[in-house]
Scaffold this motif. Structure first.
Motif, short mmCIF file in Angstrom:
data_model
loop_
_atom_site.label_atom_id
_atom_site.label_comp_id
_atom_site.label_asym_id
_atom_site.label_seq_id
_atom_site.Cartn_x
_atom_site.Cartn_y
_atom_site.Cartn_z
N ILE A 177 0.83 -1.21 0.00
CA ILE A 177 0.00 0.00 0.00
C ILE A 177 0.86 1.26 0.00
N LYS A 178 1.92 1.24 0.80
CA LYS A 178 2.76 2.43 0.88
C LYS A 178 3.39 2.75 -0.47
N GLN A 179 3.79 1.71 -1.21
CA GLN A 179 4.38 1.94 -2.52
C GLN A 179 3.35 2.47 -3.50
N ILE A 180 2.10 2.01 -3.34
CA ILE A 180 1.05 2.43 -4.27
C ILE A 180 0.62 3.86 -4.02
N VAL A 181 0.51 4.22 -2.75
CA VAL A 181 0.00 5.55 -2.40
C VAL A 181 1.06 6.62 -2.62
N SER A 182 2.31 6.32 -2.29
CA SER A 182 3.36 7.32 -2.35
C SER A 182 3.88 7.48 -3.76
N GLY A 183 4.23 8.72 -4.07
CA GLY A 183 4.84 9.00 -5.37
C GLY A 183 6.34 8.90 -5.28
N GLU A 184 7.02 9.71 -6.08
CA GLU A 184 8.47 9.71 -6.05
C GLU A 184 8.96 10.33 -4.77
N ASP A 185 10.28 10.20 -4.53
CA ASP A 185 10.89 10.77 -3.33
C ASP A 185 10.71 12.28 -3.34
N SER A 186 10.65 12.87 -2.12
CA SER A 186 10.36 14.30 -1.99
C SER A 186 11.43 15.17 -2.63
N THR A 187 12.61 14.62 -2.89
CA THR A 187 13.67 15.43 -3.50
C THR A 187 13.48 15.57 -4.99
N SER A 188 12.58 14.77 -5.58
CA SER A 188 12.36 14.84 -7.00
C SER A 188 11.45 16.00 -7.34
N ALA A 189 11.18 16.18 -8.63
CA ALA A 189 10.32 17.28 -9.09
C ALA A 189 8.91 17.06 -8.63
N PRO A 190 8.14 18.14 -8.40
CA PRO A 190 6.75 17.99 -7.95
C PRO A 190 5.90 17.30 -9.00
#
Length: 333
Positions: free
Chosen positions: A137-150
């Motif tokens: 679930i965590k992988q599905i809900v979360s997008g890329e790492d926060s350091t990446s582009a919005p």
């Protein structure tokens, strides 16, 4: 002869009108003759008619207009099972358009859009189900790492239930930190669907996950678990606050007791010095005139003894205490 010309002209005009057809802007036309699609000369590719005026063989040819614009398939959400055997409800949309009009016409039973979207949805759901089944679930809900582009505005909108589930998983169950793979899931599904949709004559332009939610029957339990966890954290904070308050209170009381003890010690030292000084003064006064000193001390004793009218003192009148009261004359100097 003249009578025959008029019917011939009428028939000619009717045939001319029946042989003409117009393809509207945003559409493409294909012609079917005797149930078979007309193809370009020496090729197996269907003949496509661009927007404008065209001609056909009257009676025998039938024209089918197909939408050439990009279309959106936005159906109801489906339920999927994650790698943790948890149900999630995912709402998606697909952008698609016709690429091979002849193949599309044959695969969809005459260019039926509903049939095309039904077949395309089956391919999308199968591909998405395989991707979701291999992810947590965590992988599905979360997008890329926060350091990446919005993320783009069209990306997933995480709902409260999805965030609640993610919070419960992070706080209640210790899990290792993993990078969000939502964007990768969309890219993989888009690639697989784009490849499998070629047999329908369809080009999949884009695929996006709009919303991830939990089933209604478990959303309330998630909220209860989240509430219990927050209350546990609040109790922990209150307990730490009380412990900190007790520490500060004990430290303050210790400092107060230390200050008072030091003040008392200094007061006793000062009082002792004062008493010693007074004793020294009394001793000097006594040495100068012992009789007068005795008289003065007796007067102070009388003053202290009879300071209140309610005081009662039972003493023998001949007691040494009253020697200066019995003999009023002052002592001789």
């Amino acid at each position: 002869m003249r009578k025959l010309i008029i019917p011939v002209v009428v028939i000619f005009i009717a045939l001319l009108l029946m042989s003409m057809f117009v393809v509207k802007e945003g559409e493409r036309g294909i012609v079917v003759r005797f149930g078979r699609i007309l193809k370009d000369n020496n090729t197996e590719v269907a003949r496509i008619y661009e927007p404008g005026l065209h001609f056909k063989v009257p009676v025998f040819d039938r024209v089918h207009d197909l939408d050439a614009r990009i279309q959106t398939m936005d159906d109801q959400a489906d339920r999927f099972l994650t790698a943790e055997k948890k149900d999630v409800i995912i709402d998606t949309y697909v952008k698609w358009r016709i690429k091979d009009y002849g193949k599309y016409y044959l695969a969809t039973g005459g260019g039926n859009t509903s049939t095309a979207e039904s077949l395309l949805k089956r391919k999308v759901v199968d591909s998405l189900r395989a991707e979701i089944g291999a992810k947590e679930i965590k992988q599905i809900v979360s997008g890329e790492d926060s350091t990446s582009a919005p993320a783009a505005p069209s990306d997933i909108a995480q709902t409260k239930a999805a965030k609640a589930a993610l919070a419960v998983i992070e706080d209640v169950v210790p899990v290792k930190k993993v990078e969000g793979q939502r964007d990768q899931i969309m890219a993989d599904v888009l690639e697989e669907t784009r490849e499998s949709a070629k047999d329908l004559g369809i080009e999949v332009v884009d695929f996006r996950i709009k919303k991830i939610n939990l089933p209604d029957e478990i959303s309330e339990s998630i909220y209860r678990r989240m509430r219990a966890e927050r209350e546990s954290v609040a109790r922990s904070y209150r307990s730490q606050g009380r412990q900190r308050a007790e520490e500060l209170r004990a430290r303050s009381e210790l400092e107060v007791a230390t200050v008072l003890a030091d003040a008392k010690r200094k007061a006793q030292v000062v009082r002792g010095d004062a008493d010693a000084k007074a004793a020294e003064i009394y001793a000097k006064a006594y040495n100068q005139d012992p009789e007068f000193y005795s008289f003065w001390r007796s007067l102070k004793a009388y003053e202290n003894s009879f300071s209140s009218k309610n005081d009662i003192l039972v003493v023998d009148p001949n007691n040494e205490f009253f020697k200066y009261m019995n003999h009023s004359e002052l002592p001789a100097k």
